[in-house]
Design a protein around this motif. Structure first.
Motif, short mmCIF file in Angstrom:
data_model
loop_
_atom_site.label_atom_id
_atom_site.label_comp_id
_atom_site.label_asym_id
_atom_site.label_seq_id
_atom_site.Cartn_x
_atom_site.Cartn_y
_atom_site.Cartn_z
N GLY A 1 9.10 -8.91 -0.24
CA GLY A 1 7.25 -8.72 -0.23
C GLY A 1 6.94 -6.93 0.43
O GLY A 1 6.43 -6.29 0.37
N ASP A 2 7.74 -7.04 1.89
CA ASP A 2 7.00 -6.01 2.88
C ASP A 2 7.97 -4.35 2.00
O ASP A 2 7.15 -3.02 2.15
N THR A 3 8.91 -4.72 1.75
CA THR A 3 9.96 -3.27 0.85
C THR A 3 8.88 -3.12 -0.16
O THR A 3 8.17 -1.67 -0.73
N LEU A 4 8.47 -3.85 -1.06
CA LEU A 4 7.75 -3.88 -2.67
C LEU A 4 6.31 -2.83 -1.80
O LEU A 4 5.56 -2.08 -2.41
N THR A 5 5.51 -3.77 -0.75
CA THR A 5 4.90 -3.16 -0.23
C THR A 5 4.67 -1.44 0.01
O THR A 5 3.41 -0.30 -0.14
N LYS A 6 5.32 -1.62 0.82
CA LYS A 6 5.36 -0.11 1.44
C LYS A 6 5.82 0.83 0.50
O LYS A 6 5.41 2.30 0.30
N LYS A 7 6.82 1.02 -0.93
CA LYS A 7 7.29 1.49 -2.25
C LYS A 7 5.71 1.36 -2.53
O LYS A 7 5.34 2.72 -3.01
N LEU A 8 4.98 0.56 -2.92
CA LEU A 8 3.53 0.59 -3.36
C LEU A 8 2.56 1.53 -2.68
O LEU A 8 2.47 2.98 -3.36
N ASN A 9 2.41 1.83 -1.37
CA ASN A 9 1.86 2.65 -0.58
C ASN A 9 2.70 4.36 -0.89
O ASN A 9 1.20 5.10 -1.17
N ARG A 10 3.94 4.51 -0.70
CA ARG A 10 4.31 5.58 -0.85
C ARG A 10 4.07 6.50 -2.36
O ARG A 10 3.82 7.36 -2.46
N GLU A 11 3.94 5.51 -3.50
CA GLU A 11 3.30 5.60 -4.73
C GLU A 11 1.88 5.93 -4.77
O GLU A 11 1.21 6.49 -6.64
N GLY A 12 1.27 5.86 -3.79
CA GLY A 12 0.09 5.97 -3.60
C GLY A 12 -0.66 4.79 -4.50
O GLY A 12 -2.48 4.52 -4.18
N MET A 13 -0.96 3.98 -4.59
CA MET A 13 -1.25 2.29 -4.51
C MET A 13 -1.74 1.62 -2.99
O MET A 13 -1.26 1.35 -2.90
N GLY A 14 -2.71 1.35 -3.05
CA GLY A 14 -3.33 0.66 -2.54
C GLY A 14 -2.97 -1.05 -2.27
O GLY A 14 -2.46 -1.55 -3.09
N ALA A 15 -1.51 -1.19 -1.28
CA ALA A 15 -1.25 -2.67 -1.11
C ALA A 15 -0.39 -3.25 0.50
O ALA A 15 -1.05 -2.42 1.44
N THR A 16 -1.23 -4.43 0.24
CA THR A 16 -0.74 -5.36 1.90
C THR A 16 -0.01 -6.56 1.38
O THR A 16 0.20 -7.32 1.11
N TYR A 17 0.84 -6.83 2.17
CA TYR A 17 2.08 -7.97 2.89
C TYR A 17 1.27 -8.91 2.76
O TYR A 17 0.47 -8.80 4.24
N LEU A 18 1.41 -9.93 1.97
CA LEU A 18 1.21 -11.03 2.42
C LEU A 18 1.96 -11.45 3.70
O LEU A 18 3.05 -12.36 3.67
#
Length: 214
Positions: free
Chosen positions: A61-78
């Protein structure tokens, strides 16, 4: 099998495998469904790795969240231990996550879960071949020998993990995007999570209707 490898396999069977990664292995996208709403249109997506295993949820979850954020997508890990969530009941879990998202003002939920584990076996028997080899035995003569070449038998086992990742709209509760991906023989949780995250982030960013894959 080492203790570390045994622990990894056990975790995978409870969904630790949102992963991939043995050097020559990869995660591939096999199917994408979308109602033409892109992940970029969501201000803050709640990211969930649907597994009872807390380590899997945290790393994936944390890895996917950070990747989405780097790609300009707003994301928050549960975050949190997830002890009160119904991990074994998809319908109940979806409703619980929608409640969490609405209270936290997340306008979307991205949920990844294991839907199948397919075991493949391949056996190659021993084969013998003969290769001609000509050698000179004088100034005007040569002799041809048949050189024997043996390829030993081989046996390969692989496990293909099929992962479903779904984006839900928090307001309507409807699934607006879904991707089915396949991961073969993950080598480590961290490497697998990074590869999986790259594939999902790229698929989520693609316009609807465009062919996906890696």
């Amino acid at each position: 099998m080492t203790h570390g490898r045994t622990a990894l396999v056990a975790a995978l069977l409870t969904l630790v495998t949102l992963l991939t990664a043995c050097s020559t292995r990869t995660t591939t996208v096999t199917e994408v469904r979308s109602d033409e709403r892109s992940g970029h249109q969501y201000r803050d997506v709640l990211v969930v790795a649907a597994s009872r295993n807390q380590e899997a949820r945290s790393i994936v979850g944390d890895t996917l969240t950070k990747k989405l954020n780097r790609e300009g997508m707003g994301a928050t890990y549960l975050a949190g231990d997830g002890g009160t969530l119904s991990w074994d009941n998809p319908a109940q879990l979806r409703n619980q996550l929608l409640d969490i998202a609405r209270k936290g003002q997340h306008d979307g939920i991205l949920v990844s879960s294991l839907v199948d584990a397919r075991h493949h076996e391949r056996y190659e028997p021993e084969t013998v071949s003969y290769i001609p080899d000509s050698r000179d035995i004088g100034p005007t003569a040569s002799m041809t020998y048949m050189e024997r070449s043996v390829r030993p038998e081989s046996f390969e086992r692989t496990v293909e993990y099929v992962i479903q990742t779904t984006l839900y709209d928090s307001t309507s509760g409807e699934a607006v995007w879904q991707v089915i991906s396949s991961t073969v023989d993950p080598d480590s949780l961290e490497k697998g999570a990074a590869d999986f995250a790259s594939v999902i982030a790229r698929a989520l960013a693609e316009p609807a209707g465009k062919e996906q894959g890696q």
